[in-house]
Design an enzyme around this catalytic site. Structure first.
Site, short mmCIF file in Angstrom:
data_model
loop_
_atom_site.label_atom_id
_atom_site.label_comp_id
_atom_site.label_asym_id
_atom_site.label_seq_id
_atom_site.Cartn_x
_atom_site.Cartn_y
_atom_site.Cartn_z
N SER A 207 4.59 2.51 7.95
CA SER A 207 4.26 1.41 7.05
C SER A 207 5.49 0.91 6.30
O SER A 207 6.20 1.69 5.66
CB SER A 207 3.24 1.88 6.01
OG SER A 207 1.94 1.59 6.42
N HIS B 240 0.81 -1.22 0.00
CA HIS B 240 0.00 0.00 0.00
C HIS B 240 0.84 1.27 0.00
O HIS B 240 0.35 2.35 -0.34
CB HIS B 240 -1.01 0.00 1.17
CG HIS B 240 -0.43 0.33 2.51
ND1 HIS B 240 -0.14 -0.64 3.46
CD2 HIS B 240 -0.10 1.50 3.09
CE1 HIS B 240 0.32 -0.06 4.55
NE2 HIS B 240 0.37 1.24 4.35
N ASP C 255 0.02 -7.49 1.26
CA ASP C 255 0.47 -6.12 1.46
C ASP C 255 1.99 -6.02 1.51
O ASP C 255 2.55 -5.33 2.36
CB ASP C 255 -0.14 -5.53 2.74
CG ASP C 255 -0.06 -4.00 2.77
OD1 ASP C 255 0.22 -3.40 1.72
OD2 ASP C 255 -0.27 -3.43 3.86
#
Length: 348
Positions: free
Chosen positions: A209, A101, A131
């Site tokens: 992230s 992402h 992901d």
């Protein structure tokens, strides 16, 4: 096949709008994003810096400072016009791991290393189902400090862990905590369950992230990916993709540019009896539908091996490849049945 769950619904990439001062989180995939700070509150993030010495890793537990010193040069910042995330150097060939992402939809990508040098990055492969993404940069070997993947299967609740990344764009930020729980489920950007996810109370926020979650020996045991938060900031409930999943998917992405997942085509829940996985929905046109499986059936075995939960069923299917034919044993109306199912490829 997907195990949907409302838990861990916010990914942690940081948008360009945040960098410009607007407190709104964003990123790729299908996640929902929230205001980072509620009205009237103030978010304060302090950056921790320590000496640059690099101690040798041993089997004994290291201090947070030592883990930071050991790993900091392997942690990178990943930037695109859409936002900002973290990552880490995977090998001496310039491959970098991060979240899918973080890079989704990006027209261009750059990776900033520990020494401030910035390199254009190419996407080697990305997998929305887990992901995960592999990037490639052309950096001198002297600038690259690959981190080592540990064994997430050896983690126990209460183990000390450390997160390093760029929350809110504050690069080389380190936080520490413990493994709060294991075998959690996250929903990936494509809506499929990421099983065996690691829950931690180490503070992670938007911008973390793709950054590493490290064990007490400084090895990567997870990739930080999502938080559960009403405010959008860290409430001490963060989630990381386990390193054993990372190792498997990264290998496929490097070899083929994509990862393949076997697909049955059902939504699942744990059986109310505590034995098996109950089918909540069968998707039309899938292997499960072709085999005659129905909502309400409870799967008790795959290829002759007993199944105790929805997570175990997903793991059993994931252990196979698309095109494999497996036997599915299930109960319906109090009677046991067995169906032969040819697994398909999971849709992207």
């Amino acid at each position: 096949m997907s195990g949907m769950t409302p838990r861990a619904s916010r990914t942690l990439s940081l948008t360009a709008a945040v960098l410009a001062g607007a407190l709104i989180g964003a990123g790729g995939g299908a996640a929902t994003y929230a205001v980072l700070s509620p009205a009237g509150s103030k978010t304060v993030v302090r950056q921790v810096t320590v000496a640059d010495s690099q101690p040798a890793s041993t089997g004994s537990a290291l201090s947070v400072s030592s883990i930071y010193q050991l790993a900091r040069k392997g942690v990178v910042e990943v930037s695109s016009p859409q936002g900002l995330g973290s990552g880490f150097v995977y090998d001496a060939n310039g491959r970098v791991l991060t979240n899918q992402h973080v890079v989704s939809g990006a027209s261009s990508l750059t990776v900033k290393l520990w020494n401030g040098k910035t390199f254009t990055a190419q996407v080697v492969g990305a997998d929305a189902s887990t992901d995960l993404a592999v990037l490639k940069i052309s950096a001198p070997a002297s600038d690259l400090f690959p981190l080592t993947l540990g064994d997430s299967g050896r983690l126990v609740v209460g183990d000390n862990v450390v997160a390093i990344g760029s929350p809110f764009g504050l690069e080389e930020t380190v936080t520490s905590g413990i493994v709060s729980a294991l075998h959690r489920e996250m929903r990936s950007p494509s809506g499929f369950a990421i099983d065996d996810s690691i829950q931690t109370d180490a503070a992670i926020n938007h911008g973390n992230s793709g950054g590493p979650l490290l064990n007490a020996q400084g090895k990567v045991v997870g990739i930080n990916s999502q938080i559960e938060s009403d405010s959008g900031g860290s409430d001490g409930v963060g989630f990381a993709i386990p390193s054993n999943t990372v190792r498997s998917i990264a290998s496929q992405l490097i070899s083929n540019g994509k990862a393949q997942h076997a697909f049955l085509g059902v939504l699942l829940r744990d059986s109310s009896t505590g034995r098996g996985a109950t089918i909540a929905q069968v998707r039309a046109g899938t292997p499960a539908a072709a085999a005659g499986l129905r909502a309400g059936d409870t799967v008790t075995a795959v290829a002759g091996r007993s199944i105790a939960s929805a997570s175990e069923l997903r793991s059993a299917i994931n252990a196979h490849r698309p095109g494999d034919r497996v036997s599915i044993t299930y109960t319906r109306g109090g009677k046991s049945h067995t169906a032969s199912v040819k697994l398909a490829s999971r849709p992207s």
